[in-house]
Design a protein around this motif. Structure first.
Motif, PDB file in Angstrom:
ATOM      1  N   GLU A  11       0.822  -1.223   0.000  1.00  0.00           N
ATOM      2  CA  GLU A  11       0.000   0.000   0.000  1.00  0.00           C
ATOM      3  C   GLU A  11       0.856   1.274   0.000  1.00  0.00           C
ATOM      4  N   ASP A  12       2.116   1.158   0.520  1.00  0.00           N
ATOM      5  CA  ASP A  12       2.980   2.348   0.527  1.00  0.00           C
ATOM      6  C   ASP A  12       3.719   2.524  -0.784  1.00  0.00           C
ATOM      7  N   GLY A  13       3.480   1.626  -1.768  1.00  0.00           N
ATOM      8  CA  GLY A  13       4.077   1.777  -3.090  1.00  0.00           C
ATOM      9  C   GLY A  13       5.287   0.911  -3.350  1.00  0.00           C
ATOM     10  N   THR A  14       5.859   0.288  -2.313  1.00  0.00           N
ATOM     11  CA  THR A  14       7.037  -0.564  -2.524  1.00  0.00           C
ATOM     12  C   THR A  14       6.647  -1.846  -3.247  1.00  0.00           C
ATOM     13  N   LEU A  15       7.519  -2.284  -4.150  1.00  0.00           N
ATOM     14  CA  LEU A  15       7.239  -3.470  -4.964  1.00  0.00           C
ATOM     15  C   LEU A  15       7.359  -4.743  -4.131  1.00  0.00           C
ATOM     16  N   ARG A  16       6.495  -5.716  -4.371  1.00  0.00           N
ATOM     17  CA  ARG A  16       6.533  -7.015  -3.699  1.00  0.00           C
ATOM     18  C   ARG A  16       7.303  -8.006  -4.564  1.00  0.00           C
ATOM     19  N   ASN A  17       7.882  -8.979  -3.927  1.00  0.00           N
ATOM     20  CA  ASN A  17       8.564 -10.057  -4.647  1.00  0.00           C
ATOM     21  C   ASN A  17       7.494 -10.938  -5.303  1.00  0.00           C
ATOM     22  N   PRO A  18       7.507 -11.046  -6.642  1.00  0.00           N
ATOM     23  CA  PRO A  18       6.458 -11.845  -7.322  1.00  0.00           C
ATOM     24  C   PRO A  18       6.387 -13.282  -6.819  1.00  0.00           C
ATOM     25  N   ASN A  19       7.539 -13.813  -6.375  1.00  0.00           N
ATOM     26  CA  ASN A  19       7.541 -15.206  -5.889  1.00  0.00           C
ATOM     27  C   ASN A  19       6.768 -15.369  -4.591  1.00  0.00           C
ATOM     28  N   SER A  20       6.587 -14.233  -3.866  1.00  0.00           N
ATOM     29  CA  SER A  20       5.886 -14.320  -2.581  1.00  0.00           C
ATOM     30  C   SER A  20       4.379 -14.158  -2.739  1.00  0.00           C
ATOM     31  N   VAL A  21       3.922 -13.842  -3.946  1.00  0.00           N
ATOM     32  CA  VAL A  21       2.487 -13.663  -4.180  1.00  0.00           C
ATOM     33  C   VAL A  21       1.849 -15.026  -4.409  1.00  0.00           C
ATOM     34  N   THR A  22       1.028 -15.435  -3.472  1.00  0.00           N
ATOM     35  CA  THR A  22       0.394 -16.764  -3.569  1.00  0.00           C
ATOM     36  C   THR A  22      -1.097 -16.678  -3.856  1.00  0.00           C
ATOM     37  N   THR A  23      -1.681 -15.492  -3.623  1.00  0.00           N
ATOM     38  CA  THR A  23      -3.117 -15.330  -3.906  1.00  0.00           C
ATOM     39  C   THR A  23      -3.318 -14.046  -4.691  1.00  0.00           C
ATOM     40  N   LEU A  24      -4.368 -14.017  -5.485  1.00  0.00           N
ATOM     41  CA  LEU A  24      -4.702 -12.814  -6.246  1.00  0.00           C
ATOM     42  C   LEU A  24      -5.770 -12.013  -5.519  1.00  0.00           C
ATOM     43  N   ARG A  25      -5.545 -10.692  -5.476  1.00  0.00           N
ATOM     44  CA  ARG A  25      -6.513  -9.795  -4.856  1.00  0.00           C
ATOM     45  C   ARG A  25      -7.199  -8.965  -5.927  1.00  0.00           C
ATOM     46  N   VAL A  26      -8.467  -8.641  -5.707  1.00  0.00           N
ATOM     47  CA  VAL A  26      -9.179  -7.729  -6.606  1.00  0.00           C
ATOM     48  C   VAL A  26      -9.091  -6.318  -6.016  1.00  0.00           C
ATOM     49  N   PRO A  27      -8.391  -5.385  -6.681  1.00  0.00           N
ATOM     50  CA  PRO A  27      -8.293  -4.020  -6.133  1.00  0.00           C
ATOM     51  C   PRO A  27      -9.679  -3.389  -5.992  1.00  0.00           C
ATOM     52  N   ILE A  28      -9.834  -2.601  -4.945  1.00  0.00           N
ATOM     53  CA  ILE A  28     -11.091  -1.886  -4.737  1.00  0.00           C
ATOM     54  C   ILE A  28     -10.815  -0.394  -4.640  1.00  0.00           C
ATOM     55  N   LEU A  29     -11.840   0.423  -4.917  1.00  0.00           N
ATOM     56  CA  LEU A  29     -11.725   1.882  -4.843  1.00  0.00           C
ATOM     57  C   LEU A  29     -12.269   2.369  -3.515  1.00  0.00           C
ATOM     58  N   GLN A  30     -11.449   3.084  -2.751  1.00  0.00           N
ATOM     59  CA  GLN A  30     -11.848   3.622  -1.459  1.00  0.00           C
ATOM     60  C   GLN A  30     -12.052   5.132  -1.568  1.00  0.00           C
ATOM     61  N   PRO A  31     -13.080   5.685  -0.897  1.00  0.00           N
ATOM     62  CA  PRO A  31     -13.275   7.153  -0.923  1.00  0.00           C
ATOM     63  C   PRO A  31     -12.081   7.874  -0.301  1.00  0.00           C
ATOM     64  N   MET A  32     -11.786   9.057  -0.795  1.00  0.00           N
ATOM     65  CA  MET A  32     -10.703   9.889  -0.271  1.00  0.00           C
ATOM     66  C   MET A  32     -11.081  11.357  -0.442  1.00  0.00           C
ATOM     67  N   ASP A  33     -10.333  12.251   0.187  1.00  0.00           N
ATOM     68  CA  ASP A  33     -10.562  13.677   0.011  1.00  0.00           C
ATOM     69  C   ASP A  33     -10.331  14.059  -1.447  1.00  0.00           C
ATOM     70  N   LEU A  34     -11.139  14.990  -1.937  1.00  0.00           N
ATOM     71  CA  LEU A  34     -11.038  15.408  -3.337  1.00  0.00           C
ATOM     72  C   LEU A  34      -9.665  15.996  -3.627  1.00  0.00           C
ATOM     73  N   MET A  35      -9.027  15.508  -4.677  1.00  0.00           N
ATOM     74  CA  MET A  35      -7.737  16.036  -5.124  1.00  0.00           C
ATOM     75  C   MET A  35      -7.889  16.542  -6.552  1.00  0.00           C
ATOM     76  N   VAL A  36      -7.425  17.762  -6.793  1.00  0.00           N
ATOM     77  CA  VAL A  36      -7.414  18.327  -8.144  1.00  0.00           C
ATOM     78  C   VAL A  36      -5.974  18.333  -8.632  1.00  0.00           C
ATOM     79  N   GLU A  37      -5.746  17.718  -9.773  1.00  0.00           N
ATOM     80  CA  GLU A  37      -4.394  17.614 -10.314  1.00  0.00           C
ATOM     81  C   GLU A  37      -4.328  18.290 -11.682  1.00  0.00           C
ATOM     82  N   ALA A  38      -3.232  18.992 -11.919  1.00  0.00           N
ATOM     83  CA  ALA A  38      -2.977  19.591 -13.236  1.00  0.00           C
ATOM     84  C   ALA A  38      -1.654  19.054 -13.745  1.00  0.00           C
TER      85      ALA A  38
END
Length: 342
Positions: free
Chosen positions: A34-61
């Motif tokens: 969740e902090d952005g660091t990459l995981r070792n692919p060999n350690s991934v044993t299950t697949l997760r379905v990403p979900i969208l969580q509400p957050m404060d509105l951000m405007v990006e340019a």
């Protein structure tokens, strides 16, 4: 919503920015924490379905394209065409037509540069495309004239289709006449039937079918006519005020000094002066109309012309296309006001 808007950059370069809003963030990545660091692919044993969580509105340019090397002088106007494929940019002597997809070349559609620069008598001050006729645009000049051009008539639009110009009253002529008649902004109404121009002392509404004189003239700060000499000495007389229409073309707005801005109702004599300042603009506070005393005895809530602060000026104003929400920019602050909600 997301959209793209050209904006001024370094006076002679144009940047296209993508503006986007985000109010949700994805969580549950498979290949990174969740902090952005990459995981070792060999350690991934299950697949997760990403979900969208509400957050404060951000405007990006984020910058998308850079359009450069087409202007010798500072750019005073940018206007997107109704075809959503092209836009124009104008400087003192030239107006260029760009394609939004092509960054390295533009097409020159107006060139008023004389062979000998000593013969130069006027400069281009503002330009805008018609809201729905994609071949039509206007540009204004420092001599107080507005030229309507049609790109179907010729590739180089040095000859105008219509010239909008009001003859000056000879009795009002003075040393400052030419300076204060210079047009600082021109805006088509949303309907495309009218256009508004701003000069130093007034806002004028023109019917596109009537070239000789405006249908309405609103005095923004007529009390400054007696102060033109001192305004010339402190360079304020060269300030370039913008103007804008509300969503239904019934009201126009423009700025003035002392952080005042003015609203005029078209077709009536109703107008109001409001102030954008930290003292009078606290959240959810109703703005009180302000009045300037031009002469005679000053009333309780009035401010005298001599006490106006000319360093505080509102040059830029904008009105939401649908809602009664306005933005005004003072020297170093941006204020957003909305109509009182009952």
């Amino acid at each position: 919503d997301s959209g793209s808007n050209p904006t001024y950059y370094h006076y002679k370069t144009i940047k296209l920015w993508k503006i986007s809003e985000r109010d949700r963030r994805p969580e549950g990545y498979n290949l990174k924490e969740e902090d952005g660091t990459l995981r070792n692919p060999n350690s991934v044993t299950t697949l997760r379905v990403p979900i969208l969580q509400p957050m404060d509105l951000m405007v990006e340019a984020s910058p998308r394209r850079v359009f450069a090397n087409a202007h010798t002088y500072h750019i005073n106007s940018i206007s997107i065409n109704s075809d959503n494929e092209t836009y124009l940019s104008a400087d003192d002597l030239r107006i260029n037509l760009w394609n939004l997809e092509i960054t390295d070349r533009s097409f020159n559609i107006v060139d008023i540069k004389p062979g000998n620069m000593e013969e130069l008598t006027e400069v281009i001050t503002a330009s805008e495309f018609h809201p729905y006729q994609c071949s039509t645009f206007v540009y204004s000049s420092s001599k107080g004239s507005i030229r309507l051009c049609d790109m179907r008539a010729a590739a180089l639009c040095d000859r105008h289709c219509k010239l909008f110009e009001e003859q000056e009253d000879p009795s009002q002529r003075s040393f400052f006449s030419e300076i204060i008649s210079s047009i600082s902004d021109v805006k088509f109404s949303h309907s495309g039937r009218y256009m508004m121009t701003r000069d130093y002392l007034s806002v004028k509404i023109w019917d596109l079918n009537m070239e000789k004189h405006p249908v309405e003239t609103f005095q923004v700060h007529e009390y400054l006519r007696s102060k033109l000499c001192s305004l010339y000495e402190n360079d304020c007389i060269f300030d370039k005020f913008e103007c804008c229409w509300n969503g239904n073309d019934g009201v126009v707005m423009t700025g003035s000094y002392n952080n005042f801005f003015r609203m005029f109702e078209c077709g009536s004599r109703r107008d109001v002066t409001l102030e954008a300042s930290r003292e009078s603009s606290k959240p959810h506070m109703v703005l009180k109309p302000r009045k300037v005393c031009a002469g005679g005895k000053r009333k309780k809530d009035e401010i005298t012309v001599d006490s106006l602060d000319f360093s505080k000026k509102i040059l830029h104003t904008a009105w939401h296309p649908n809602d009664n929400v306005i933005a005004v920019a003072t020297t170093n602050n941006l204020y957003i006001f909305q109509d009182k909600v009952n």
